[in-house]
Design a protein around this motif. Sequence first.
Motif, PDB file in Angstrom:
ATOM      1  N   GLY A 123       5.846  22.022  56.311  1.00  0.00           N
ATOM      2  CA  GLY A 123       6.261  21.716  55.064  1.00  0.00           C
ATOM      3  C   GLY A 123       7.132  20.782  54.573  1.00  0.00           C
ATOM      4  N   ASN A 174       4.083  17.886  55.388  1.00  0.00           N
ATOM      5  CA  ASN A 174       3.334  18.286  56.687  1.00  0.00           C
ATOM      6  C   ASN A 174       2.745  19.639  56.319  1.00  0.00           C
ATOM      7  OD1 ASN A 174       3.223  19.637  59.384  1.00  0.00           O
ATOM      8  ND2 ASN A 174       3.784  17.416  59.835  1.00  0.00           N
ATOM      9  N   GLU A 175       1.649  19.755  56.809  1.00  0.00           N
ATOM     10  CA  GLU A 175       0.722  21.234  56.517  1.00  0.00           C
ATOM     11  C   GLU A 175       1.495  22.202  57.425  1.00  0.00           C
ATOM     12  OE1 GLU A 175      -3.511  20.922  57.124  1.00  0.00           O
ATOM     13  OE2 GLU A 175      -3.422  19.155  55.756  1.00  0.00           O
ATOM     14  N   GLU A 176       1.833  21.976  58.653  1.00  0.00           N
ATOM     15  CA  GLU A 176       2.547  23.052  59.551  1.00  0.00           C
ATOM     16  C   GLU A 176       3.974  23.353  59.240  1.00  0.00           C
ATOM     17  OE1 GLU A 176       2.261  21.539  63.533  1.00  0.00           O
ATOM     18  OE2 GLU A 176       0.269  21.563  63.473  1.00  0.00           O
ATOM     19  N   ASN A 194       6.569  14.061  55.103  1.00  0.00           N
ATOM     20  CA  ASN A 194       5.930  13.264  56.318  1.00  0.00           C
ATOM     21  C   ASN A 194       6.816  12.002  56.335  1.00  0.00           C
ATOM     22  OD1 ASN A 194       3.912  14.816  57.068  1.00  0.00           O
ATOM     23  ND2 ASN A 194       2.355  13.977  55.628  1.00  0.00           N
ATOM     24  N   LYS A 206       2.227  27.646  46.709  1.00  0.00           N
ATOM     25  CA  LYS A 206       1.057  27.605  47.512  1.00  0.00           C
ATOM     26  C   LYS A 206       0.908  29.009  48.279  1.00  0.00           C
ATOM     27  CE  LYS A 206      -0.060  22.619  48.215  1.00  0.00           C
ATOM     28  NZ  LYS A 206       0.120  21.556  49.196  1.00  0.00           N
ATOM     29  N   LYS A 207       2.155  29.651  48.635  1.00  0.00           N
ATOM     30  CA  LYS A 207       2.122  30.881  49.427  1.00  0.00           C
ATOM     31  C   LYS A 207       1.970  32.037  48.637  1.00  0.00           C
ATOM     32  CE  LYS A 207       4.818  28.653  53.068  1.00  0.00           C
ATOM     33  NZ  LYS A 207       6.270  28.421  53.760  1.00  0.00           N
ATOM     34  N   ASN A 218       5.036  23.910  47.941  1.00  0.00           N
ATOM     35  CA  ASN A 218       4.927  24.610  48.958  1.00  0.00           C
ATOM     36  C   ASN A 218       5.126  26.260  48.757  1.00  0.00           C
ATOM     37  OD1 ASN A 218       4.037  22.379  50.342  1.00  0.00           O
ATOM     38  ND2 ASN A 218       6.420  21.967  51.350  1.00  0.00           N
ATOM     39  N   ILE A 235       4.229  13.800  50.166  1.00  0.00           N
ATOM     40  CA  ILE A 235       3.166  14.607  50.928  1.00  0.00           C
ATOM     41  C   ILE A 235       3.903  15.350  51.957  1.00  0.00           C
ATOM     42  CG2 ILE A 235       1.056  14.727  52.172  1.00  0.00           C
ATOM     43  CD1 ILE A 235       0.564  12.254  50.757  1.00  0.00           C
TER      44      ILE A 235
END
Length: 114
Positions: free
Chosen positions: A22, A18-20, A25, A113-114, A110, A16
């Motif tokens: 990428g 990090n949302e900020e 974690n 998603k962009k 990631n 997974i």
Amino acid sequence: EVPTMTPLFRGHTELIGNEETGLPNCVVCGACPRACPSNCITLEGKKAENGKGRVLTRYILDFSKCSLCGLCVESCKFNALRFSKDYNLVSFNKDDFVYMDLIKRLEDQNRCKK
């Protein structure tokens, strides 16, 4: 036809991000390989550039050994692992189930998603 996956479906584990940032974690604490009864997880890390903690450099999963027990996901205190929704994993070659670079897989997700 693509089946609808149930919420409790367990595919192989994946990282997974990090949302900020990428980035994964994962802090390379080693809890997931220690919790794994099948010895199918290998971690590698290096010291962070800012001197605080460690940075994940490799996460290797040998899915041919995995029993899908979920102990790796449960042992992670940093929200770094989850089960994927990959359901149609088929091959005649055992090596196709050794995921050598889950970090690259996370980067590719990631990017999509962009």
